[in-house]
Design an enzyme around this catalytic site. Sequence first.
Site, PDB file in Angstrom:
ATOM      1  N   GLU A 352       0.833  -1.202   0.000  1.00 53.53           N
ATOM      2  CA  GLU A 352       0.000   0.000   0.000  1.00 53.53           C
ATOM      3  C   GLU A 352       0.867   1.251   0.000  1.00 53.53           C
ATOM      4  OE1 GLU A 352      -4.172   0.145   1.854  1.00 53.53           O
ATOM      5  OE2 GLU A 352      -2.946   1.257   3.293  1.00 53.53           O
ATOM      6  N   HIS A 383       6.729 -26.883   2.917  1.00 53.43           N
ATOM      7  CA  HIS A 383       5.902 -27.929   2.323  1.00 53.43           C
ATOM      8  C   HIS A 383       4.798 -27.344   1.455  1.00 53.43           C
ATOM      9  CE1 HIS A 383       7.783 -31.102   4.770  1.00 53.43           C
ATOM     10  NE2 HIS A 383       7.915 -30.125   5.653  1.00 53.43           N
ATOM     11  N   LYS A 511     -13.837   1.036  -4.174  1.00 50.59           N
ATOM     12  CA  LYS A 511     -14.824   1.420  -3.152  1.00 50.59           C
ATOM     13  C   LYS A 511     -15.903   2.318  -3.754  1.00 50.59           C
ATOM     14  CE  LYS A 511     -12.877   2.922   0.667  1.00 50.59           C
ATOM     15  NZ  LYS A 511     -11.863   3.539   1.560  1.00 50.59           N
TER      16      LYS A 511
END
Length: 559
Positions: A352, A383, A511
């Site tokens: 950000e 793994h 948004k």
Amino acid sequence: MYLSRSAEWSALESHYQDISHQAMIDLFSTDPNRHERFSLSFNAIHLDYSKNRISARTMELLMDLVRRSGIEKKRRQMFEGEQINFTEHRSVLHTALRRPPGYTMTIDGNDVASEVSDVLDQMKAFCKKVISGEWKGYTGKRITDVVNIGIGGSDLGPFMVTEALKPFAHGKLKVHFVSNVDGSHLVETLRGLNPETTLFIIASKTFTTQETLANAVSARAWFLVKAGNRDHVAKHFVAVSTNREKVEEFGIDPDNMFRFWDWVGGRYSLWSAIGLSIALYLGFDRFRELLAGAHAMDEHFLNAPLEENMPMILAMLGIWYNNFFGAHSQAIIPYDQYLHRFPAYLQQLDMESNGKRVDRAGHEVDYATGPVIWGEPGTNAQHAFFQLLHQGTEIVPVDFIVSLKSQNPVGEHHDMLVANCFAQSEALMKGKSEAEARAELEAAGLSGGDLEKLLPHKLFPGNRPTNTIVLDELNPFNLGSLIALYEHKVFVQGVVWNINSFDQWGVELGKQLAKAILPEFDAVDPVETHDASTNALINRYRQFRNGLKFPKSNQLKMF
């Protein structure tokens, strides 16, 4: 002069051609003091950066580049409260939140030190009441559970810290976090909690954040099902905000509103009242230790010579790989389960901040900026994706983080954990040659065509760069220093790339569009105001939402 056309940049490009084919294992062989040359310690943090594709000349050139950026001036401007976040006309003063008492600073006529001290005193008094049981719910019972409702920096930092410091919790309160607007997050968090003994922290600077307010309103409704009287909300909801009017309208006593300031960016806000959940969970004294650790790293960053400065070194190594090796992602692998949320926290901090495509003058850059940050705790990560780190086509620099002391010494578990951490850094550096792989296969009884067929799959190219950050112990002070180390690393990189690391306009567009789409779910006619794909998705959801059956896919006839 433009960064990528500067003399310092060109010198690094030329140097890359000289060093890019050198094997780190050879550099270790020819320099028995390589580790001492490329490692340093500060307090309880040791940084080993010797397993990087660097020489002394590399570091000289990288430091030339960071000096060219005017880092010392920019650093001073940040700490002194100048408005370095120029697109929002704001100072960047998260460092002021963790300064010890006794300093003075005035911003826009306001006494910053006094204001910070007042909020800390308010937090301390509140924590004492809640932890001691003096603060009681509407039925007279003490608080047992704290639910922090926030998103982004109001969630990621406090959640990460409370997970990291579980061994230091006083044990009188459980803390929970709700961030996602997905109702499942709230429902699953509240399942099993008792409204009579639950305290909610609503963390929203403006008290208008869509996701946070949706969760807060639903949490209040859940509470009132049992409590009934809205007057009881004041005993079970507090706010971290600057919007007194909205807080009071919600039903929260404004005396229980903890303020913070526009010079505190969300991703740097855990040091502020946003850290109230941390202070409640650990106790205020532990929260102070966290602040003290961060301040210690601030002082190191301010005062250590560039060549012996941990944030500077980490920042410039990142630029070395991102801009000259074309390595556009970085893995963060903490070999400490308590740090399992640290990579997610760093994703916001780094991506950000430095995920920007225009420089401070508004021009598109012609060089890479912020990398993709990702990771998981070791040994789980081994793994999952270490196959790619060892034998993939991309170079991914790795930061390993490990604590010498375990908070839970069980048998040989910690020895195994640390051994794996050190082994992975060695394996990524050394690799496995054809001769070594051939000898292993012959020892296993393979020969001839079978051996030759398998041999290419057993080779490890090595020469993969890593840093290893070793903590004496993961405790509040050291965690504070570790977080601040990465904060300052990100700042330095933003200065070098000539971008604003402290705004986040890229968060806004989605948004805005979501606010436009939301009322369209209730439209009478099919939605046709977007592109064909978005229209189809909206209308498909509307059909489902309105209880209509989807048309059967022709593909179903195939089964």
